[in-house]
Motif scaffolding. Structure first.
Motif, PDB file in Angstrom:
ATOM      1  N   ASP A 272       0.811  -1.211   0.000  1.00  0.00           N
ATOM      2  CA  ASP A 272       0.000   0.000   0.000  1.00  0.00           C
ATOM      3  C   ASP A 272       0.845   1.262   0.000  1.00  0.00           C
ATOM      4  O   ASP A 272       2.076   1.215   0.058  1.00  0.00           O
ATOM      5  CB  ASP A 272      -0.967   0.001   1.186  1.00  0.00           C
ATOM      6  CG  ASP A 272      -0.256  -0.136   2.538  1.00  0.00           C
ATOM      7  OD1 ASP A 272       0.973   0.110   2.606  1.00  0.00           O
ATOM      8  OD2 ASP A 272      -0.922  -0.495   3.522  1.00  0.00           O
ATOM      9  N   THR A 274       0.260   5.863   0.944  1.00  0.00           N
ATOM     10  CA  THR A 274      -0.598   6.860   1.576  1.00  0.00           C
ATOM     11  C   THR A 274      -0.508   8.181   0.832  1.00  0.00           C
ATOM     12  O   THR A 274       0.578   8.601   0.417  1.00  0.00           O
ATOM     13  CB  THR A 274      -0.172   7.083   3.035  1.00  0.00           C
ATOM     14  OG1 THR A 274      -0.251   5.841   3.744  1.00  0.00           O
ATOM     15  CG2 THR A 274      -1.052   8.108   3.731  1.00  0.00           C
ATOM     16  N   HIS A 287      -5.550   5.992   2.036  1.00  0.00           N
ATOM     17  CA  HIS A 287      -4.700   4.809   1.951  1.00  0.00           C
ATOM     18  C   HIS A 287      -5.119   3.970   0.742  1.00  0.00           C
ATOM     19  O   HIS A 287      -6.299   3.695   0.539  1.00  0.00           O
ATOM     20  CB  HIS A 287      -4.811   3.983   3.235  1.00  0.00           C
ATOM     21  CG  HIS A 287      -4.393   4.727   4.456  1.00  0.00           C
ATOM     22  ND1 HIS A 287      -3.077   4.846   4.836  1.00  0.00           N
ATOM     23  CD2 HIS A 287      -5.119   5.411   5.378  1.00  0.00           C
ATOM     24  CE1 HIS A 287      -2.999   5.563   5.943  1.00  0.00           C
ATOM     25  NE2 HIS A 287      -4.222   5.914   6.294  1.00  0.00           N
TER      26      HIS A 287
END
Length: 346
Positions: A272, A274, A287
């Motif tokens: 992931d 941000t 996110h």
């Protein structure tokens, strides 16, 4: 289409990681290995179900039943093997760094002149997240003005080649500083030339090897990058901050993702990143999770196989250009901190 048949030069840890990825990749098969330590090569072949073992890299690159060569040797001897592999008609994927920018140019020119693929083995470049981050940059934060990157991990093993300046003349600079420079190439994509560069390095008192460093590069486009790298932080730090006109994208595992990388491998995690904009507080950060089915090393091998079989010359040229650009940034940094680069015999 038949599998790309790989010959592997080297039998160390990272060669094993890549051999495993070749086995897992679609369209690839490892068929031979060579090492200056023949017993290690035989053990490596047994572990990875590789049929042929050669006593020398010269024998391997001249074998007729190999389509591509993967080179995982110390930096100091890498160019000779790369050029020989290309001369014998093999596509080439090589560990990094290269001896210097001129060396990278020679290898790329040889590949281009013979119509062969050449790629450096930088894993995160091929992670699906990297492509997604670049798309999000363009969509959300606008032109990238500066990036900060860190790649540090605890590693003090003085019998390792990383602590041998004769085999790895630039030490941690080119070993892991490579990833800081690659972050510049992939995410900052500077539009100008280097305006100024400065930094400092730390050497191991026993071996004299460079074990850590920090630096700043300013480009004529007014874009900047600051970075830290090293073996002596006592922690694994892989932070990347990408700052644009309208926001910030952050990753905390940009080199070796927590989910699928060969070091960590936590399948319950996600790859992931941000996005932060304006005066957003932590609860307002966006996110993004990127779905992955394979490790970034497997993606790398599959991308290389595609590059070896495609007639897309621009794709091949772009891969070579990224390798050269990364190495040239390293060369400039080495010069700024007084680390002498060895010259090739070619």
């Amino acid at each position: 289409m038949p599998d790309i048949r790989f010959g592997i030069v080297g039998s160390g840890m990272i060669a094993g990681v890549t051999a495993k990825a070749i086995d897992q990749a679609t369209g690839a098969r490892a068929v031979a290995v060579s090492s200056k330590h023949f017993d290690r090569a035989k053990k490596f072949a047994s572990e990875h179900k590789i049929a042929k073992v050669f006593k020398s890299w010269q024998q391997l690159v001249e074998a007729r039943d190999i389509d591509a060569v993967y080179v995982a040797t110390p930096t100091i001897c890498r160019e000779e093997i790369c050029l020989a592999a290309l001369k014998n008609g093999n596509h080439l994927i090589s560990e990094k760094p290269f001896l210097n920018g001129l060396s990278a140019h020679r290898i790329a020119n040889q590949a281009q002149s013979r119509g062969l693929a050449f790629m450096d083995a930088t894993h995160f470049t091929h992670h699906p997240r990297t492509k997604q981050v670049i798309k999000q940059q363009q969509k959300s934060i606008g032109d990238v003005q500066r990036i900060y990157s860190a790649f540090l991990f605890p590693f003090v093993e003085r019998d390792n080649i990383r602590f041998n300046p004769k085999l790895e003349p630039t030490g941690a600079i080119a070993d892991i500083g490579w990833y800081n420079m690659r972050a510049i190439v992939e995410f900052l994509r500077p539009a100008g030339t280097i305006q100024s560069i400065a930094g400092a390095v730390k050497r191991d008192q026993e071996t004299g090897a460079v074990i850590s460093g920090t630096g700043m590069i300013e480009f004529s486009s007014a874009q900047t990058s600051t970075f830290d790298f090293g073996y002596d932080a006592g922690v694994c730090d892989m932070d990347l901050n990408i700052l644009g006109d309208n926001g910030l994208i952050q990753l905390n595992d940009f080199v070796l993702d927590w989910k699928d990388s060969f070091v960590f491998g936590n399948p319950n995690y996600s790859a992931d990143f941000t996005l932060r904009q304006g005066m957003a507080t932590p609860r307002e950060f966006e996110h993004f999770a990127v779905d992955t089915q394979k490790s970034q090393v497997v993606y790398m091998i599959e991308h290389f196989c595609h590059m070896a079989t495609t007639e897309d010359i621009e794709l091949r040229n772009a891969a070579a250009a990224r390798a050269i650009h990364t190495q040239e940034l390293l060369d400039h940094y080495c010069s700024s901190v007084g680390v002498t680069l060895e010259t090739s015999n070619f």
